[in-house]
Design a protein around this motif. Structure first.
Motif, PDB file in Angstrom:
ATOM      1  N   PRO A 278       0.816  -1.220   0.000  1.00 44.59           N
ATOM      2  CA  PRO A 278       0.000   0.000   0.000  1.00 44.59           C
ATOM      3  C   PRO A 278       0.847   1.266   0.000  1.00 44.59           C
ATOM      4  O   PRO A 278       1.954   1.311   0.546  1.00 44.59           O
ATOM      5  CB  PRO A 278      -0.792  -0.121   1.310  1.00 44.59           C
ATOM      6  N   GLY A 279       0.316   2.303  -0.603  1.00 43.26           N
ATOM      7  CA  GLY A 279       0.954   3.606  -0.569  1.00 43.26           C
ATOM      8  C   GLY A 279       2.111   3.746  -1.541  1.00 43.26           C
ATOM      9  O   GLY A 279       2.390   2.854  -2.351  1.00 43.26           O
ATOM     10  N   LYS A 280       2.800   4.874  -1.420  1.00 44.00           N
ATOM     11  CA  LYS A 280       3.919   5.194  -2.308  1.00 44.00           C
ATOM     12  C   LYS A 280       5.113   5.732  -1.508  1.00 44.00           C
ATOM     13  O   LYS A 280       5.886   6.543  -2.009  1.00 44.00           O
ATOM     14  CB  LYS A 280       3.481   6.225  -3.352  1.00 44.00           C
ATOM     15  N   THR A 281       5.265   5.263  -0.276  1.00 45.03           N
ATOM     16  CA  THR A 281       6.330   5.764   0.586  1.00 45.03           C
ATOM     17  C   THR A 281       7.708   5.540  -0.021  1.00 45.03           C
ATOM     18  O   THR A 281       8.525   6.461  -0.114  1.00 45.03           O
ATOM     19  CB  THR A 281       6.254   5.091   1.967  1.00 45.03           C
ATOM     20  N   LEU A 282       7.989   4.317  -0.436  1.00 46.72           N
ATOM     21  CA  LEU A 282       9.323   3.998  -0.951  1.00 46.72           C
ATOM     22  C   LEU A 282       9.551   4.623  -2.323  1.00 46.72           C
ATOM     23  O   LEU A 282      10.689   4.978  -2.656  1.00 46.72           O
ATOM     24  CB  LEU A 282       9.518   2.481  -1.009  1.00 46.72           C
ATOM     25  N   THR A 283       8.484   4.769  -3.087  1.00 41.78           N
ATOM     26  CA  THR A 283       8.587   5.465  -4.371  1.00 41.78           C
ATOM     27  C   THR A 283       9.012   6.913  -4.138  1.00 41.78           C
ATOM     28  O   THR A 283       9.881   7.447  -4.844  1.00 41.78           O
ATOM     29  CB  THR A 283       7.238   5.413  -5.106  1.00 41.78           C
ATOM     30  N   GLY A 284       8.426   7.539  -3.126  1.00 41.54           N
ATOM     31  CA  GLY A 284       8.798   8.911  -2.790  1.00 41.54           C
ATOM     32  C   GLY A 284      10.233   9.016  -2.307  1.00 41.54           C
ATOM     33  O   GLY A 284      10.971   9.929  -2.700  1.00 41.54           O
ATOM     34  N   PHE A 285      10.643   8.066  -1.456  1.00 44.95           N
ATOM     35  CA  PHE A 285      12.029   8.076  -0.994  1.00 44.95           C
ATOM     36  C   PHE A 285      12.990   7.949  -2.170  1.00 44.95           C
ATOM     37  O   PHE A 285      14.027   8.624  -2.221  1.00 44.95           O
ATOM     38  CB  PHE A 285      12.284   6.922  -0.012  1.00 44.95           C
ATOM     39  N   ALA A 286      12.669   7.051  -3.102  1.00 40.01           N
ATOM     40  CA  ALA A 286      13.565   6.812  -4.238  1.00 40.01           C
ATOM     41  C   ALA A 286      13.801   8.088  -5.033  1.00 40.01           C
ATOM     42  O   ALA A 286      14.929   8.365  -5.461  1.00 40.01           O
ATOM     43  CB  ALA A 286      12.979   5.725  -5.140  1.00 40.01           C
ATOM     44  N   ARG A 287      12.768   8.862  -5.220  1.00 37.59           N
ATOM     45  CA  ARG A 287      12.909  10.099  -6.005  1.00 37.59           C
ATOM     46  C   ARG A 287      13.766  11.123  -5.284  1.00 37.59           C
ATOM     47  O   ARG A 287      14.431  11.947  -5.925  1.00 37.59           O
ATOM     48  CB  ARG A 287      11.524  10.650  -6.330  1.00 37.59           C
ATOM     49  N   ARG A 288      13.771  11.078  -3.944  1.00 39.04           N
ATOM     50  CA  ARG A 288      14.627  11.993  -3.192  1.00 39.04           C
ATOM     51  C   ARG A 288      16.067  11.491  -3.146  1.00 39.04           C
ATOM     52  O   ARG A 288      17.006  12.282  -3.022  1.00 39.04           O
ATOM     53  CB  ARG A 288      14.083  12.176  -1.772  1.00 39.04           C
ATOM     54  N   ILE A 289      16.240  10.174  -3.218  1.00 37.79           N
ATOM     55  CA  ILE A 289      17.587   9.606  -3.209  1.00 37.79           C
ATOM     56  C   ILE A 289      18.285   9.870  -4.537  1.00 37.79           C
ATOM     57  O   ILE A 289      19.457  10.247  -4.576  1.00 37.79           O
ATOM     58  CB  ILE A 289      17.521   8.092  -2.901  1.00 37.79           C
ATOM     59  N   ASP A 290      17.561   9.665  -5.641  1.00 36.53           N
ATOM     60  CA  ASP A 290      18.131   9.898  -6.972  1.00 36.53           C
ATOM     61  C   ASP A 290      16.989  10.129  -7.944  1.00 36.53           C
ATOM     62  O   ASP A 290      16.230   9.208  -8.241  1.00 36.53           O
ATOM     63  CB  ASP A 290      18.973   8.698  -7.418  1.00 36.53           C
ATOM     64  N   LYS A 291      16.863  11.358  -8.432  1.00 41.03           N
ATOM     65  CA  LYS A 291      15.745  11.698  -9.312  1.00 41.03           C
ATOM     66  C   LYS A 291      15.785  10.928 -10.621  1.00 41.03           C
ATOM     67  O   LYS A 291      14.777  10.854 -11.335  1.00 41.03           O
ATOM     68  CB  LYS A 291      15.719  13.202  -9.580  1.00 41.03           C
ATOM     69  N   HIS A 292      16.923  10.330 -10.950  1.00 37.22           N
ATOM     70  CA  HIS A 292      17.027   9.556 -12.183  1.00 37.22           C
ATOM     71  C   HIS A 292      16.623   8.095 -12.004  1.00 37.22           C
ATOM     72  O   HIS A 292      16.518   7.350 -12.976  1.00 37.22           O
ATOM     73  CB  HIS A 292      18.453   9.621 -12.729  1.00 37.22           C
ATOM     74  N   LEU A 293      16.419   7.672 -10.760  1.00 36.14           N
ATOM     75  CA  LEU A 293      16.015   6.302 -10.482  1.00 36.14           C
ATOM     76  C   LEU A 293      14.517   6.155 -10.730  1.00 36.14           C
ATOM     77  O   LEU A 293      13.714   6.869 -10.143  1.00 36.14           O
ATOM     78  CB  LEU A 293      16.341   5.951  -9.025  1.00 36.14           C
ATOM     79  N   GLU A 294      14.145   5.238 -11.593  1.00 35.63           N
ATOM     80  CA  GLU A 294      12.724   5.008 -11.863  1.00 35.63           C
ATOM     81  C   GLU A 294      12.105   4.252 -10.690  1.00 35.63           C
ATOM     82  O   GLU A 294      12.668   3.268 -10.203  1.00 35.63           O
ATOM     83  CB  GLU A 294      12.550   4.193 -13.147  1.00 35.63           C
ATOM     84  N   ALA A 295      10.966   4.705 -10.235  1.00 35.07           N
ATOM     85  CA  ALA A 295      10.273   4.043  -9.137  1.00 35.07           C
ATOM     86  C   ALA A 295       8.785   4.055  -9.420  1.00 35.07           C
ATOM     87  O   ALA A 295       8.221   5.102  -9.745  1.00 35.07           O
ATOM     88  CB  ALA A 295      10.567   4.746  -7.814  1.00 35.07           C
ATOM     89  N   VAL A 296       8.160   2.894  -9.327  1.00 34.34           N
ATOM     90  CA  VAL A 296       6.728   2.783  -9.620  1.00 34.34           C
ATOM     91  C   VAL A 296       6.035   2.028  -8.497  1.00 34.34           C
ATOM     92  O   VAL A 296       6.595   1.098  -7.920  1.00 34.34           O
ATOM     93  CB  VAL A 296       6.474   2.080 -10.973  1.00 34.34           C
ATOM     94  N   ALA A 297       4.820   2.441  -8.184  1.00 32.45           N
ATOM     95  CA  ALA A 297       4.016   1.782  -7.162  1.00 32.45           C
ATOM     96  C   ALA A 297       3.189   0.666  -7.787  1.00 32.45           C
ATOM     97  O   ALA A 297       2.682   0.801  -8.903  1.00 32.45           O
ATOM     98  CB  ALA A 297       3.108   2.789  -6.469  1.00 32.45           C
ATOM     99  N   ALA A 298       3.063  -0.438  -7.048  1.00 30.23           N
ATOM    100  CA  ALA A 298       2.256  -1.565  -7.514  1.00 30.23           C
ATOM    101  C   ALA A 298       1.447  -2.105  -6.346  1.00 30.23           C
ATOM    102  O   ALA A 298       1.500  -3.290  -6.017  1.00 30.23           O
ATOM    103  CB  ALA A 298       3.147  -2.652  -8.106  1.00 30.23           C
ATOM    104  N   GLY A 299       0.679  -1.203  -5.713  1.00 29.04           N
ATOM    105  CA  GLY A 299      -0.053  -1.577  -4.521  1.00 29.04           C
ATOM    106  C   GLY A 299      -1.554  -1.717  -4.698  1.00 29.04           C
ATOM    107  O   GLY A 299      -2.260  -2.093  -3.772  1.00 29.04           O
TER     108      GLY A 299
END
Length: 317
Positions: A278-299
């Motif tokens: 659930p949610g997009k917590t880790l997706t949000g963290f990923a974008r702050r860690i590296d804006k070039h890292l692709e992160a998608v939610a599948a919840g």
């Protein structure tokens, strides 16, 4: 898929209604909820879908519920062709990652995390511990603040979660955490707030819970990981089952090094994170860690279907 890792969120991502659309649309999800319910000893599906919210907030029920939703997402996508190169999970989420990697059976993981939640809740009397999020400070600054508070005799306070740049959570005795919040504000923190949690997770006060969990994990079968799992404690990939068992015990009273874990995965060639749960917590963290890292939610079912069959082609196309 060689550049993809699956990641699983921890406590705090839950909400009443989570997983219901997965259950309704995918047989793999229904199987997960049935298996988790039988192992955990309560109706996980009902708690996830209907609440009550106050029970879902209780750590010993929240942990199996979040595990079930995350594993349901994983099994639905795995059945449709997702083949990740690595896995990781934040705190509780590490158990979902270990199920995905074939280290733990879901039933064993569900039993363990319910006890894990119980042990963590009972390690510190209610009201004596606290956690706080400190935003906008460097890790070294937060670590210094914790040392200063402890040197001043205010009690135990330690970094508990290194989530992403500028976001660190501290945990410990309430008075010490409150003192750290005040020092963080004085040091220029953008925000420093106490969190609505029931215990001070991932600090030395959890050592009694770690000892109790070690006894439980000693009786659980672990298998070698099919894909490397990046451990919270070391931020390093691991596949050896006995080492994984040791690290799960340490994880309870050591900080979660999530930012470091993501950066380690990147060094291994990971360019995409898929968040299972659930949610997009880790997706949000990923974008702050590296804006070039692709992160998608599948919840949710909608998010999963968008990955499986997007009109323009995509992750699993």
């Amino acid at each position: 898929m060689s550049g993809t890792a699956v990641v699983f969120p921890g406590q705090g991502a839950q909400y009443v209604g989570m997983g219901k659309d997965l259950y309704e649309q995918f047989p793999e999800a229904r199987e997960v909820f049935a298996e988790a319910s039988a192992a955990a000893g309560f109706d996980v599906a009902r708690l996830c879908f209907e609440g009550p919210e106050d029970q879902l907030q209780l750590t010993e029920f929240q942990q199996p519920a979040l595990l079930a939703v995350g594993v349901a997402c994983w099994r639905v996508l795995a059945a449709r062709g997702l083949e990740p190169a690595m896995a990781a999970g934040l705190s509780l989420g590490e158990y979902g990652a270990l199920v995905a990697a074939g280290v733990l059976e879901l039933a064993d993981a569900a039993r363990v995390v319910r006890l894990r939640g119980k042990f963590m809740q009972e390690a510190v009397p209610p009201g004596e511990g606290a956690m706080a999020a400190l935003l906008g400070l460097e890790a070294g600054t937060v670590e210094n603040i914790c040392r200063q508070v402890m040197d001043a005799g205010a009690g135990v306070v330690e970094p508990a979660n290194y989530n992403c740049p500028g976001q660190i959570v501290v945990a410990g005795q309430r008075a010490a955490v409150e003192a750290a919040v005040e020092r963080a504000r004085a040091a220029g923190a953008r925000r420093a707030v106490l969190l609505p949690v029931s215990a001070p997770f991932h600090c030395r006060l959890m050592e009694p819970a770690a000892r109790r969990l070690a006894g439980v994990l000693a009786e659980v079968p672990f298998r070698p990981a099919r894909i490397p799992v990046v451990a919270n404690v070391t931020a390093e990939p691991v596949t050896d089952p006995e080492r994984i068992r040791e690290l799960l015990v340490q994880q309870v009273d050591h900080p979660v090094r999530w930012e470091q874990s993501v950066r380690r995965m990147q060094r291994e060639g990971i360019t995409r994170l898929v968040e299972m749960g659930p949610g997009k917590t880790l997706t949000g963290f990923a974008r702050r860690i590296d804006k070039h890292l692709e992160a998608v939610a599948a919840g949710t079912a909608e998010e999963i279907l968008a990955l499986v069959a997007p009109p323009e082609g995509g992750l699993l196309a």
